[in-house]
Write an enzyme that holds these catalytic residues in place. Structure first.
Site, mmCIF file in Angstrom:
data_model
loop_
_atom_site.group_PDB
_atom_site.id
_atom_site.type_symbol
_atom_site.label_atom_id
_atom_site.label_comp_id
_atom_site.label_asym_id
_atom_site.label_seq_id
_atom_site.Cartn_x
_atom_site.Cartn_y
_atom_site.Cartn_z
ATOM 1 N N HIS A 191 1.699 -1.819 -6.940
ATOM 2 C CA HIS A 191 0.806 -1.245 -5.923
ATOM 3 C C HIS A 191 -0.472 -0.634 -6.505
ATOM 4 C CE1 HIS A 191 3.851 -2.205 -3.104
ATOM 5 N NE2 HIS A 191 4.533 -1.086 -3.107
ATOM 6 N N HIS B 185 1.252 -0.161 3.782
ATOM 7 C CA HIS B 185 2.598 0.240 3.378
ATOM 8 C C HIS B 185 3.214 1.235 4.368
ATOM 9 C CE1 HIS B 185 5.847 1.131 0.559
ATOM 10 N NE2 HIS B 185 5.445 0.099 -0.155
ATOM 11 N N ASP C 290 14.399 -6.201 -0.503
ATOM 12 C CA ASP C 290 13.135 -5.801 -1.138
ATOM 13 C C ASP C 290 12.535 -7.073 -1.733
ATOM 14 O OD1 ASP C 290 11.051 -4.403 -2.133
ATOM 15 O OD2 ASP C 290 12.197 -3.087 -3.452
ATOM 16 N N GLU D 207 5.251 -5.668 4.688
ATOM 17 C CA GLU D 207 3.951 -5.718 4.005
ATOM 18 C C GLU D 207 3.450 -7.154 3.945
ATOM 19 O OE1 GLU D 207 4.758 -3.687 0.143
ATOM 20 O OE2 GLU D 207 6.547 -3.053 1.215
HETATM 21 C C1 BGC Z 1 8.398 -2.201 -2.978
HETATM 22 C C2 BGC Z 1 9.577 -1.399 -3.440
HETATM 23 C C3 BGC Z 1 9.093 -0.062 -3.870
HETATM 24 C C4 BGC Z 1 8.356 0.604 -2.730
HETATM 25 C C5 BGC Z 1 7.758 1.887 -3.184
HETATM 26 C C6 BGC Z 1 7.762 -1.481 -1.841
HETATM 27 O O1 BGC Z 1 6.647 -2.177 -1.408
HETATM 28 O O2 BGC Z 1 8.765 -3.498 -2.615
HETATM 29 O O3 BGC Z 1 10.249 -2.035 -4.490
HETATM 30 O O4 BGC Z 1 10.106 0.746 -4.321
HETATM 31 O O5 BGC Z 1 7.344 -0.221 -2.277
HETATM 32 O O6 BGC Z 1 7.915 2.873 -2.281
#
Ligand code: BGC
Length: 377
Positions: A131, A205, A277, A342
């Site tokens: 991210h 997110h 995930d 997402e």
């Molecule tokens: C990811 C997770 C991660 C989370 C963080 C998600 O977009 O796929 O693996 O832990 O974001 O809060």
């Protein structure tokens, strides 16, 4: 006496007719939310549509702080996780409601090679980059201005990620416009440009929980994702490069499924993710806006549809939530009390030439769009 009662009747008629035309007005309001670490003032905008849906957006991290929508009985409640105060976002937020980037999702070992040059990014998720790194776009104060059109209200947010930030090449100028319209849609439109080739993969997110004010976990929500394939991952949640069929596995969400039904199956992919995930490879992708996913909560009747032009969708079932983030109205966000949908390009694309490219070059414009639409059933 009779004259007096006639006058009273007349005036109550005027009041009543006033009420009848007293529809909710689309509105946008700006308030102060606090000060960021660098002393910069942070604001929060409240958008209201003609149906009473309300979205609050702050220019810290371009975060959607709350999203209030009706259930099937017309009860308005919040369907996203977040904090009441800016200080809590500054302290510790697992990207609640934020725009993440430059690269939403993971880049293996924080390394990639572009045009023969190897770049090293900040690593913030074990050995990997997640991210956008340590200070991604979720942790900066964006410039903001309100947008008001005939049937929509919104906020336009802009930010510059400088050449070299978090290890990325090029000055990346990004604009994200959130708009709420009277069809109960929250549109998110992203535009970026750069002065050096760089990967870009922006996404939203938001953690959704359609039960309203986070009453239950998300396991009873029904999910549908229009995808026949997903990208399986290794233990570090990096795609292996394979596109694997969802058929006969708990990843098959192409037929609407209750999340809790498959999440605990004995499946290696679910073990790696500690639940869902993963990135789904969306069907029918041709660059136009498509309905690609939906979420339904049977008790409240709330339904959310996801439209996007993106080729992928990360469904994250809030597996890392453990109650330690205490959110709005003192609510502890426990295991799987929120989920993210997402819209994105696939994870680790900068290291997977077989995946759709995420490289943006000078002179080109990165442009993408997602809609979250709220209805009841
Ligand atoms: C990811 C997770 C991660 C989370 C963080 C998600 O977009 O796929 O693996 O832990 O974001 O809060």
């Amino acid at each position: 006496m009779r004259l007096l009662s006639l006058m009273m009747l007349f005036s109550s008629l005027i009041i009543l007719s006033g009420c009848a035309s007293n529809k909710i007005q689309m509105d946008i309001k700006k308030d102060t939310f606090g000060k960021a670490g660098n002393g910069r003032q942070v604001d929060i905008y409240t958008l209201t549509n003609a149906n009473g849906i309300q979205v609050r957006i702050t220019n810290y991290g371009a975060v959607v702080q709350s999203l209030i929508v009706p259930d099937r009985d017309g009860k308005y409640e919040d369907v996203v996780l977040g904090y009441d105060k800016l200080e809590d976002y500054l302290k510790d937020s697992p990207y609640f409601g934020a725009i993440v980037g430059r690269y939403g999702n993971r880049i293996a070992k924080g390394k990639f090679t572009l045009d023969g040059v190897e770049y090293t990014l900040a690593t913030n998720n074990g050995a990997n980059h997640l991210h956008g790194g340590l200070t991604g776009l979720d942790k900066v104060v964006w410039d903001a201005k309100p947008v008001k059109k005939e049937n929509e209200v919104g906020v336009e947010l802009t930010c510059l990620s400088k050449d070299g930030e978090e290890g990325y090449p090029g000055n990346l100028q990004s604009t994200v416009v959130y708009t709420l319209n009277n069809a109960n849609e929250l549109h998110i439109e992203y535009t970026s440009s750069t002065d050096k080739a760089t990967p870009v993969n922006l996404t939203h997110h938001g953690y959704f929980n359609l039960s309203g004010n986070c009453k239950t976990d998300i396991l009873s929500h029904e999910i549908w994702i229009n995808a026949d394939y997903f990208t399986p991952v290794d233990e570090g949640l990096i795609p292996t490069g394979e596109l694997r069929s969802v058929k006969g596995t708990p990843m098959n969400l192409a037929i609407p499924a209750v999340i809790g039904a498959g999440i605990n199956e004995d499946d290696r992919q679910l073990k790696y993710g500690l639940g869902y995930d993963h990135n789904w490879v969306l069907n029918d992708v041709d660059g136009t806006m498509k309905l690609q996913a939906s979420l339904y909560e049977p008790v409240s009747g709330r339904m959310m549809e996801v439209y996007t032009v993106e080729p992928g969708l990360q469904f994250y079932s809030g597996n890392f939530l453990d109650g330690s983030n205490v959110g709005k109205s003192g609510k502890e966000y426990k295991h799987r009390y929120g989920l993210c949908l997402e819209t994105q390009h696939y994870p680790d694309s900068p290291n997977k030439p077989e995946f759709p490219s995420t490289v943006l070059r000078p002179g080109e414009t990165y442009h993408t769009k997602t809609i979250y639409k709220f209805t009841v059933k």
